[in-house]
Design an enzyme around this catalytic site. Structure first.
Site, PDB file in Angstrom:
ATOM      1  N   GLY A  46       0.832  -1.152   0.075  1.00  0.00           N
ATOM      2  CA  GLY A  46      -0.076   0.064   0.034  1.00  0.00           C
ATOM      3  C   GLY A  46       0.623   1.102  -0.173  1.00  0.00           C
ATOM      4  N   GLN A  51       3.019   9.972   1.290  1.00  0.00           N
ATOM      5  CA  GLN A  51       4.235   9.291   1.420  1.00  0.00           C
ATOM      6  C   GLN A  51       5.291   9.597  -0.118  1.00  0.00           C
ATOM      7  OE1 GLN A  51       2.522   5.239   2.231  1.00  0.00           O
ATOM      8  NE2 GLN A  51       4.596   5.021   2.753  1.00  0.00           N
ATOM      9  N   CYS A  88       6.536  -0.127   6.819  1.00  0.00           N
ATOM     10  CA  CYS A  88       6.052   1.065   6.083  1.00  0.00           C
ATOM     11  C   CYS A  88       7.248   1.519   5.060  1.00  0.00           C
ATOM     12  CB  CYS A  88       5.588   2.417   6.948  1.00  0.00           C
ATOM     13  SG  CYS A  88       5.180   3.814   6.032  1.00  0.00           S
ATOM     14  N   LEU A  89       6.867   1.769   3.905  1.00  0.00           N
ATOM     15  CA  LEU A  89       7.964   1.978   2.905  1.00  0.00           C
ATOM     16  C   LEU A  89       8.712   3.432   3.415  1.00  0.00           C
ATOM     17  CD1 LEU A  89       6.325   1.521  -0.550  1.00  0.00           C
ATOM     18  CD2 LEU A  89       7.862   0.269   0.688  1.00  0.00           C
ATOM     19  N   HIS A 130      -3.755   1.155   7.853  1.00  0.00           N
ATOM     20  CA  HIS A 130      -2.317   1.851   7.859  1.00  0.00           C
ATOM     21  C   HIS A 130      -2.216   3.132   6.817  1.00  0.00           C
ATOM     22  CE1 HIS A 130       2.109   1.451   7.848  1.00  0.00           C
ATOM     23  NE2 HIS A 130       1.811   2.208   6.587  1.00  0.00           N
ATOM     24  N   GLU A 131      -3.013   2.633   5.972  1.00  0.00           N
ATOM     25  CA  GLU A 131      -2.935   3.957   4.551  1.00  0.00           C
ATOM     26  C   GLU A 131      -3.800   4.938   5.049  1.00  0.00           C
ATOM     27  OE1 GLU A 131      -0.406   3.677   2.677  1.00  0.00           O
ATOM     28  OE2 GLU A 131      -0.264   1.235   2.887  1.00  0.00           O
ATOM     29  N   HIS A 134      -2.276   7.254   7.264  1.00  0.00           N
ATOM     30  CA  HIS A 134      -1.288   8.243   6.764  1.00  0.00           C
ATOM     31  C   HIS A 134      -2.087   9.571   6.563  1.00  0.00           C
ATOM     32  CE1 HIS A 134       2.570   6.379   6.093  1.00  0.00           C
ATOM     33  NE2 HIS A 134       2.016   5.235   5.586  1.00  0.00           N
TER      34      HIS A 134
HETATM   35 NI    NI Z   1       3.011   3.167   5.342  1.00  0.00          NI
END
Ligand code: NI
Length: 167
Positions: A46, A51, A88-89, A130-131, A134
């Site tokens: 995701g 991000q 997380c990226l 999670h997304e 953000h």
């Molecule tokens: Ni993330």
């Protein structure tokens, strides 16, 4: 389409509130295509617009069942509980245990700005939570049970298990 630079923890933009998307534009279409390409490039499940440095309420998710695009998403129902590893990226090389609902319903718009409702269980429920976090400037690192752990790689495999659940 292009791969965009992923902002990392410490970057202020990851702590900010995102804005609603009022209408689809060419610029937003390109952003969504780039977000999908960036997510796949880095093996994430995701990615949220902040991000890649854009404060718009857009998330993309693919837990292995094909891409999901959600614009202005809102969780309308949650149930159950799951404890699991999350990454997380924007927090490379780390993971942590986070407890999330096991089942969520989310309402939003698809890429054509049509209303959609999606139900997710397990990893999909986790990725949705999670997304969407953000979009209000929240990172999973503040929800971990016992802090962050380093990703370690099994020497027999090219990619570690934790990398597969980076969001
Ligand atoms: Ni993330």
């Amino acid at each position: 389409m292009a791969i965009r630079q992923v902002r990392e923890i410490g970057d202020d933009i990851l702590t900010k509130q995102c804005k609603e998307v009022p209408k689809m534009t060419l610029r937003t279409k390109i952003l969504i295509a780039d977000m999908l390409e960036t997510m796949y490039e880095y093996h994430g499940v995701g990615l949220a617009a902040p991000q890649v440095g854009v404060l718009k309420k857009i998330v993309v998710i693919d837990v292995g069942d094909g891409p999901i695009v959600l614009i202005n998403p809102e969780i309308t129902e949650t149930s159950g509980e799951q404890r699991g590893e999350e990454g997380c990226l924007s927090v490379p090389g780390k993971w942590g245990y986070v407890t999330r609902p096991d089942h969520v319903k989310v309402r939003g718009l698809d890429q054509e700005m049509n209303p959609v409702e999606i139900e997710g269980e397990g990893l999909l429920a986790r990725a949705i939570c999670h997304e969407i976090d953000h979009l209000s400037g929240e990172l999973y690192v503040d929800k971990t049970e016992d802090g962050l752990h380093d990703v370690t790689y099994d020497s027999d495999e090219e990619e570690g298990q934790a990398e597969e659940t980076e969001e």
